[in-house]
Design a protein around this motif. Sequence first.
Motif, PDB file in Angstrom:
ATOM      1  N   GLN A   1      35.635  32.805  27.278  1.00 16.27           N
ATOM      2  CA  GLN A   1      35.080  32.240  28.521  1.00 16.27           C
ATOM      3  C   GLN A   1      35.420  33.253  29.804  1.00 16.27           C
ATOM      4  O   GLN A   1      36.168  32.687  30.840  1.00 16.27           O
ATOM      5  CB  GLN A   1      35.750  31.071  28.699  1.00 16.27           C
ATOM      6  CG  GLN A   1      35.414  30.157  27.820  1.00 16.27           C
ATOM      7  CD  GLN A   1      36.251  28.752  27.890  1.00 16.27           C
ATOM      8  OE1 GLN A   1      37.557  28.705  27.813  1.00 16.27           O
ATOM      9  NE2 GLN A   1      35.302  27.633  28.167  1.00 16.27           N
ATOM     10  N   PRO A   2      34.885  34.527  29.765  1.00 13.84           N
ATOM     11  CA  PRO A   2      35.246  35.357  30.934  1.00 13.84           C
ATOM     12  C   PRO A   2      34.374  35.115  32.382  1.00 13.84           C
ATOM     13  O   PRO A   2      33.357  33.989  31.951  1.00 13.84           O
ATOM     14  CB  PRO A   2      34.476  36.669  30.574  1.00 13.84           C
ATOM     15  CG  PRO A   2      33.487  36.235  29.515  1.00 13.84           C
ATOM     16  CD  PRO A   2      34.069  35.187  28.731  1.00 13.84           C
ATOM     17  N   TRP A   3      34.594  35.465  33.283  1.00 16.59           N
ATOM     18  CA  TRP A   3      33.757  34.855  34.568  1.00 16.59           C
ATOM     19  C   TRP A   3      33.513  36.174  35.200  1.00 16.59           C
ATOM     20  O   TRP A   3      34.076  37.108  35.094  1.00 16.59           O
ATOM     21  CB  TRP A   3      34.426  33.857  35.390  1.00 16.59           C
ATOM     22  CG  TRP A   3      35.634  34.285  36.016  1.00 16.59           C
ATOM     23  CD1 TRP A   3      36.197  34.897  37.106  1.00 16.59           C
ATOM     24  CD2 TRP A   3      36.963  34.225  35.430  1.00 16.59           C
ATOM     25  NE1 TRP A   3      37.398  35.165  37.555  1.00 16.59           N
ATOM     26  CE2 TRP A   3      37.961  34.574  36.303  1.00 16.59           C
ATOM     27  CE3 TRP A   3      37.545  33.593  34.225  1.00 16.59           C
ATOM     28  CZ2 TRP A   3      39.376  34.369  36.007  1.00 16.59           C
ATOM     29  CZ3 TRP A   3      38.825  33.343  34.013  1.00 16.59           C
ATOM     30  CH2 TRP A   3      40.049  33.938  34.858  1.00 16.59           C
ATOM     31  N   THR A   4      32.460  36.045  36.293  1.00 16.96           N
ATOM     32  CA  THR A   4      32.076  37.237  37.101  1.00 16.96           C
ATOM     33  C   THR A   4      33.138  37.587  37.997  1.00 16.96           C
ATOM     34  O   THR A   4      33.605  36.835  38.677  1.00 16.96           O
ATOM     35  CB  THR A   4      30.807  36.928  37.709  1.00 16.96           C
ATOM     36  OG1 THR A   4      29.737  36.620  36.951  1.00 16.96           O
ATOM     37  CG2 THR A   4      30.153  37.924  38.625  1.00 16.96           C
ATOM     38  N   THR A   5      33.308  38.865  38.215  1.00 12.98           N
ATOM     39  CA  THR A   5      34.559  39.313  38.931  1.00 12.98           C
ATOM     40  C   THR A   5      33.829  40.118  40.079  1.00 12.98           C
ATOM     41  O   THR A   5      32.701  40.447  39.981  1.00 12.98           O
ATOM     42  CB  THR A   5      35.312  40.390  38.193  1.00 12.98           C
ATOM     43  OG1 THR A   5      34.697  41.651  38.001  1.00 12.98           O
ATOM     44  CG2 THR A   5      36.182  39.731  37.125  1.00 12.98           C
ATOM     45  N   VAL A   6      34.553  39.966  41.113  1.00  8.78           N
ATOM     46  CA  VAL A   6      34.091  40.884  42.503  1.00  8.78           C
ATOM     47  C   VAL A   6      34.899  41.943  42.964  1.00  8.78           C
ATOM     48  O   VAL A   6      35.987  41.766  42.727  1.00  8.78           O
ATOM     49  CB  VAL A   6      33.830  39.707  43.858  1.00  8.78           C
ATOM     50  CG1 VAL A   6      32.581  38.811  43.007  1.00  8.78           C
ATOM     51  CG2 VAL A   6      34.854  38.917  44.052  1.00  8.78           C
TER      52      VAL A   6
END
Length: 354
Positions: free
Chosen positions: A123-128
């Motif tokens: 369950q990764p998410w988008t990083t900024v």
Amino acid sequence: MNLFDPFAQRSLTLPNRLVVSPMCQYSATDGLPDHWHLVHLGSRAVGGAALVITEASAVSAQGRITHGDAGLWNDAQVKAWKPIVQFVRASGAIAGMQLAHAGRKASAQRPWEGGGSLAADQQPWTTVAPSAIPFDAGWHTPQALDEAGIEQVVADFRATAQRALAAGFQLIELHAAHGYLLHQFLSPLSNQRTDRYGGSFENRSRIVREVITAVRDVWPAELPLWLRISATDWAEHGTGWDIDESVQLVKQVKPLGVDLIDVSSGGTLAHPKIPLGPGYQVPFAARIRREAEIATGAVGLITEAQQAQAIIANGEADVVLTARESLRDPYFPRRAAKELGVKLTPPVQYGRAW
């Protein structure tokens, strides 16, 4: 000055100068602290620390380091923090919260799970980040924030400061160290932008000034605001963020309402060469205190009472923050007081032991 002298900032007075440094526990669920956090932070308040600062608490779900990070981006988290804050304060310590956004170091595994970027089935998410540069080989490539995204980050810090006040916290520390988002903007190693948030020192430090201004706008004037920075990236000379720029930054943020600089180092480079040794970061705190004329906190391999006392007595810093030593010994302040011949009043429940 001595280690067990009071330390006044705005309307608060720390009863001594020993502070529990923010230490991630990676044990929250959906950003909610639980019984672990109550016992972890509460035991250190009982242990005699003047100020107990929470782990880096995310200002948004995207800003978490791991799935287990605590946060303060919604009202349910405010409710969960309240009893923890109440216990810390009832135990004689000041309750502080560190606000953070992990930037490109987000969406990571807990340390005991490997510590790298989350895999596709985790369950990764988008990083900024300031620029689309991954932290290290194998890490997610972050999205470069546009100006609207930067404005949202600033707004998230502002809103989280309001929630921290609602939860009962008495001090905020902004996390601009250890290679997390605000530090990523400061360092030319992670910030290769060509707009007004990149390039020159003024541009790279702009978001830090904006966050401080936004938080100070909603954080009461009578309560302290601290800033944690990495004094150096430990990079090759002239390539990264360094102590000269740190002094320059601190001179800029002091008039914006920052009361103390918590001086750490590193975090931008995945494999830096750091000359580790007892108190290895103290000279940075001493220089910033002297040249920027602001209170500082010293942290990093400070493990003995006499060592901490010398830092304060020599005017190298105004407070000493302990991290790993606090994990090893929640009662380090009480032990240090005994070694230095100072009497700390114990909780009434423990009086028979004194």
